[in-house]
Write an enzyme that holds these catalytic residues in place. Structure first.
Site, mmCIF file in Angstrom:
data_model
loop_
_atom_site.group_PDB
_atom_site.id
_atom_site.type_symbol
_atom_site.label_atom_id
_atom_site.label_comp_id
_atom_site.label_asym_id
_atom_site.label_seq_id
_atom_site.Cartn_x
_atom_site.Cartn_y
_atom_site.Cartn_z
ATOM 1 N N CYS A 1 0.835 -1.208 0.000
ATOM 2 C CA CYS A 1 0.000 0.000 0.000
ATOM 3 C C CYS A 1 0.867 1.254 0.000
ATOM 4 C CB CYS A 1 -0.936 -0.015 1.207
ATOM 5 S SG CYS A 1 -2.030 1.428 1.243
ATOM 6 N N CYS B 1 -0.560 4.118 2.035
ATOM 7 C CA CYS B 1 -0.371 3.991 3.483
ATOM 8 C C CYS B 1 1.075 4.270 3.882
ATOM 9 C CB CYS B 1 -0.687 2.567 3.968
ATOM 10 S SG CYS B 1 -2.108 1.793 3.245
ATOM 11 N N ASP B 2 2.014 3.742 3.152
ATOM 12 C CA ASP B 2 3.397 3.696 3.645
ATOM 13 C C ASP B 2 4.380 4.566 2.862
ATOM 14 O OD1 ASP B 2 2.545 1.793 5.455
ATOM 15 O OD2 ASP B 2 2.997 0.111 4.137
#
Ligand code: NAP
Length: 353
Positions: A172, A175-176
């Site tokens: 992701c 997300c990261d």
């Protein structure tokens, strides 16, 4: 006696549904999933995909950076979440995925949600009350069911990839990708669909360069997104290539990948501080085969526009299990709320409340 609502799944959709159902006095029962080695390997342990990520910087209400200091100064000690007191955490730390979903779980419990730590292995939606059967064989009857079992990211399945999950290997980018470890470093994205080109484009804002590794010489992604990615000077496609090893060490995490050449192409080594796998997701709907209408890609089909209704009246679906498009914690939480409201209104119409 039959439960009013059983919720299956324990990510943001499941807990939001539970919070709303509990506050509507529906006394929800949540099957949060089983803690088994099989689930660990598949990435389907309780608390879902959030529990597998590191910091979450895009969930509203949880600003990263000065969160600790902010909460310490803004809230009296008795209202501070337990992790504010965790002095071992580095300063500037935002909320992590596991913390966020733990807090959601606690919020659901605070309103009276009951929880069983087991999977639902079988369902009978052919008549009401519905029946759900756990892995341990317990059968529960329910007037309404909310399915929120989510989806799991597909990985390449390499042992070295498993070894570096959360230490440079991620599924992701949203997300990261903005984590400091990826800034101004080369990164690898694997895949050729919309997710892969979108992630590569997104990561190009932080990375020194992004290698887009695809197993063919053509992308599957939509034309406009392909054009955007391929005209980006930081994105370097590696056609006809497959990652066959993620390389790294304990101190730095991922430091590179080894590529095998396909279709006559020569393999090579790439330096990279991260590898983002974007080769699709698999919805957790195995136990629903033949019981609910699923899309061709296995996701639950919502049958009414802007509603969480499924093909079986009284069974609702929320979160990634019915959404292969947005796939965000906040959209999952939003649809969990919708499913709870849909279930409550439907139960009222049936005279069940
Ligand atoms: P996808 O379209 O299924 O693409 C998966 C990609 O991964 C394909 O290029 C596939 O290669 C590759 N792949 C699959 N298994 C692999 C393996 N074992 N090793 C190496 N490569 C592998 O999945 P997606 O990109 O996640 O998209 C899912 C859906 O969401 C699509 O409908 C997409 O349009 C939509 N989406 C839309 C947007 C947007 O519009 N902004 C953004 C993201 C996703 P092959 O091409 O060779 O099969």
């Amino acid at each position: 006696m039959a439960e009013k609502v059983v919720i299956v799944g324990s990510g943001p959709a499941g807990w939001t549904a539970a919070i709303y159902c509990a506050r509507a006095n529906l006394q929800p029962l949540v099957y949060e999933g089983a803690i088994t080695e099989e689930n660990r390997m598949k990435g389907t342990l309780p608390l879902g995909q959030l529990a597998l990520t590191t910091e979450v910087e895009n969930y509203p209400g949880f600003p990263a950076g000065k969160l600790f200091q902010f909460l310490e100064s803004a809230l009296p000690p008795e209202r501070q979440p337990y992790w504010v007191q965790d002095k071992a955490a580095p300063p500037g730390h935002g909320v992590t995925g596991p913390e966020l979903v733990d807090l959601m779980r606690q919020q659901a419990v605070n309103f009276g949600t009951r929880i069983i730590t087991d999977d639902i292995a079988e369902v009978d939606f052919s008549r009401r009350p519905f029946k759900v059967k756990s892995l341990e064989g317990e059968v529960t009857e329910a007037m309404a069911v909310i399915i929120a079992t989510g989806a799991r990211a597909n990985y390449l399945g390499l042992p070295s990839e498993d070894n570096f999950k959360n230490r440079g290997v991620s599924a992701c980018a949203v997300c990261d990708g903005a984590l400091p470890r990826f800034r101004n470093k080369p990164l690898v994205v694997v895949g050729g669909g919309d997710s892969a080109v979108e992630e590569a484009t997104y990561l190009s804002k932080f990375a020194s360069e992004v290698y887009l590794v695809h197993r063919r010489d053509k992308l599957r992604a939509s034309k406009i997104m392909q054009d955007r990615a391929l005209s980006n000077p930081k994105i370097k496609p590696c056609w006809n290539s497959a990652v066959n090893e993620v390389v790294g060490n304990d101190q730095d995490g991922v430091t590179g990948v080894k590529l095998a050449g396909l279709n006559g192409t020569v393999g090579r080594d790439l330096p990279a501080s991260g590898m983002f796998v974007a080769i699709g997701h698999t919805p957790n709907t195995d136990f629903l085969q033949g019981k609910l209408e699923l899309e061709a890609n296995g996701y639950i089909r919502w049958t009414k526009p802007f509603r969480t209704w499924t093909s079986v009246e009284g069974v609702f679906a929320a979160g990634d299990v019915a959404d292969h498009y947005y796939k965000q914690a906040v959209t999952a939480a939003g649809s969990g709320c919708m499913a709870a409201l849909d279930a409550e209104r439907w139960l009222a119409e049936q005279g069940e409340l």
